[in-house]
Structure formats: C-alpha cells, structure tokens
Design a protein around this motif. Structure first.
Motif, mmCIF file in Angstrom:
data_model
loop_
_atom_site.group_PDB
_atom_site.id
_atom_site.type_symbol
_atom_site.label_atom_id
_atom_site.label_comp_id
_atom_site.label_asym_id
_atom_site.label_seq_id
_atom_site.Cartn_x
_atom_site.Cartn_y
_atom_site.Cartn_z
ATOM 1 N N ASN A 11 10.080 5.423 9.355
ATOM 2 C CA ASN A 11 9.600 4.099 9.724
ATOM 3 C C ASN A 11 9.087 3.331 8.507
ATOM 4 O O ASN A 11 8.372 3.898 7.682
ATOM 5 C CB ASN A 11 8.448 4.226 10.730
ATOM 6 C CG ASN A 11 8.884 4.883 12.012
ATOM 7 O OD1 ASN A 11 9.651 4.313 12.760
ATOM 8 N ND2 ASN A 11 8.412 6.084 12.266
ATOM 9 N N ARG A 13 6.595 0.912 6.474
ATOM 10 C CA ARG A 13 5.146 0.846 6.596
ATOM 11 C C ARG A 13 4.575 -0.271 5.751
ATOM 12 O O ARG A 13 5.214 -0.740 4.828
ATOM 13 C CB ARG A 13 4.496 2.178 6.279
ATOM 14 C CG ARG A 13 4.712 2.718 4.919
ATOM 15 C CD ARG A 13 4.251 4.172 4.795
ATOM 16 N NE ARG A 13 4.955 5.015 5.729
ATOM 17 C CZ ARG A 13 4.353 5.805 6.642
ATOM 18 N NH1 ARG A 13 3.067 5.908 6.670
ATOM 19 N NH2 ARG A 13 5.049 6.513 7.482
ATOM 20 N N SER A 44 2.310 2.244 10.045
ATOM 21 C CA SER A 44 3.731 2.204 10.399
ATOM 22 C C SER A 44 3.857 2.175 11.913
ATOM 23 O O SER A 44 2.864 2.294 12.631
ATOM 24 C CB SER A 44 4.473 3.418 9.833
ATOM 25 O OG SER A 44 4.215 4.563 10.605
ATOM 26 N N ARG A 45 5.076 2.064 12.371
ATOM 27 C CA ARG A 45 5.328 2.066 13.820
ATOM 28 C C ARG A 45 4.887 3.391 14.445
ATOM 29 O O ARG A 45 4.441 3.430 15.573
ATOM 30 C CB ARG A 45 6.826 1.853 14.061
ATOM 31 C CG ARG A 45 7.178 1.674 15.497
ATOM 32 C CD ARG A 45 8.652 1.306 15.632
ATOM 33 N NE ARG A 45 8.904 0.700 16.913
ATOM 34 C CZ ARG A 45 9.069 1.383 18.035
ATOM 35 N NH1 ARG A 45 8.990 2.691 18.034
ATOM 36 N NH2 ARG A 45 9.307 0.751 19.178
ATOM 37 N N GLN A 113 2.574 -1.967 20.983
ATOM 38 C CA GLN A 113 3.728 -1.513 20.199
ATOM 39 C C GLN A 113 4.561 -2.700 19.727
ATOM 40 O O GLN A 113 5.000 -2.739 18.574
ATOM 41 C CB GLN A 113 4.597 -0.554 21.021
ATOM 42 C CG GLN A 113 5.694 0.105 20.206
ATOM 43 C CD GLN A 113 5.164 1.080 19.172
ATOM 44 O OE1 GLN A 113 4.508 2.053 19.518
ATOM 45 N NE2 GLN A 113 5.447 0.840 17.916
ATOM 46 N N LEU A 116 2.690 -4.371 16.944
ATOM 47 C CA LEU A 116 2.775 -3.521 15.767
ATOM 48 C C LEU A 116 4.131 -3.688 15.083
ATOM 49 O O LEU A 116 4.212 -3.850 13.866
ATOM 50 C CB LEU A 116 2.527 -2.060 16.138
ATOM 51 C CG LEU A 116 2.616 -1.032 15.007
ATOM 52 C CD1 LEU A 116 1.603 -1.342 13.921
ATOM 53 C CD2 LEU A 116 2.411 0.373 15.561
ATOM 54 N N ASP A 117 5.195 -3.689 15.863
ATOM 55 C CA ASP A 117 6.537 -3.881 15.320
ATOM 56 C C ASP A 117 6.628 -5.226 14.572
ATOM 57 O O ASP A 117 7.150 -5.281 13.464
ATOM 58 C CB ASP A 117 7.584 -3.860 16.430
ATOM 59 C CG ASP A 117 7.770 -2.469 17.031
ATOM 60 O OD1 ASP A 117 7.333 -1.476 16.402
ATOM 61 O OD2 ASP A 117 8.355 -2.387 18.127
ATOM 62 N N THR A 118 6.095 -6.270 15.174
ATOM 63 C CA THR A 118 6.106 -7.593 14.552
ATOM 64 C C THR A 118 5.299 -7.583 13.259
ATOM 65 O O THR A 118 5.731 -8.125 12.238
ATOM 66 C CB THR A 118 5.540 -8.640 15.522
ATOM 67 O OG1 THR A 118 6.352 -8.663 16.710
ATOM 68 C CG2 THR A 118 5.508 -10.023 14.901
ATOM 69 N N ILE A 120 4.580 -5.005 11.266
ATOM 70 C CA ILE A 120 5.215 -4.179 10.250
ATOM 71 C C ILE A 120 6.416 -4.880 9.622
ATOM 72 O O ILE A 120 6.630 -4.815 8.421
ATOM 73 C CB ILE A 120 5.684 -2.815 10.847
ATOM 74 C CG1 ILE A 120 4.515 -2.014 11.384
ATOM 75 C CG2 ILE A 120 6.502 -2.012 9.848
ATOM 76 C CD1 ILE A 120 3.545 -1.538 10.356
#
Length: 122
Positions: A11, A13, A44-45, A113, A116-118, A120
């Motif tokens: 992933n 980070r 990280s994810r 989640q 978090l994805d956005t 990262i």
C-alpha cells in the motif's frame, strides 16, 4: 553487495516529517485504561506507524490492541479517532531514541476507509 531498493509494501503511504509533530493519544484495549502519546510516523490504507519516546512508561508488544482517542497536528485524519489497531511489529533497539511500532487497522468502517483512501492518494 547488491541492495534491492524496490518498494516491498503493498500500500502507498504518507510519511509525516518530524517537524510536523502529528501525535496520537492511544489507549490499550483490555486490562487497565492505559493512555499514552505517540508520534505518527506514517499512514497507509492498511495501517499506521508510530514512534514512542523511551520515557513513556508503557510496554508495546505484537498482538496488543489499541484505540486512537485523539490525533493532533493532522486535522485531516480526525476520521481515524476511535479506530481500533493491532500491533504488528515493534522495533526496540537501545541505540535509537524512540521505540517504533506498526499497527494494522481492525474493522475500519467504510466511511473512514473511503476518507483514508482519499487522504493517502491526494
């Protein structure tokens, strides 16, 4: 000697510089209600890396579970408050000023989640 410098992590980070002072207030799950502060090293994810000052009177072991109670210095990641973590590894060497440890997220809800994805990938 050949050293492979390729990225082995699955992933991407985000790393936080020392002068950014992103700090989390963590709580041990189970047993006593032990709270302590740790610097956020990376995110990280899949999880989060921390640095813990040696003077903090807490022992971290792989398998321990923690909850994030507060994050200071990174308003954009406040969606991680109340996230439960599992300690995956601990690096505790006397020559270092801090103890490093990495945690994976346990049961991060879909909204957190997605945020978090956005974060990262931004």
């Amino acid at each position: 000697m050949h050293v492979d410098k390729s990225e082995r992590r699955k992933n991407p980070r985000v790393f936080f510089l020392k002068n950014e002072d992103v700090e989390a207030r963590l709580q041990m799950v189970g047993g006593e209600e032990t709270f302590f502060q740790a610097l956020v090293k990376d995110l990280s994810r899949a999880g989060i890396g921390f640095l813990l000052e040696r003077t903090v009177p807490v022992t971290i072991r792989p398998g321990d579970q923690l909850v994030i109670n507060q994050i200071r210095g990174a308003d954009a990641v406040d969606f991680l408050i109340a996230a439960t973590l599992k300690v995956e590894w601990v690096l505790d060497t006397d020559i270092l000023d801090h103890i490093g440890f990495g945690c994976s997220f346990l049961e991060l809800n879909r909204d957190a989640q997605a945020k978090l994805d956005t974060y990262i990938l931004a």
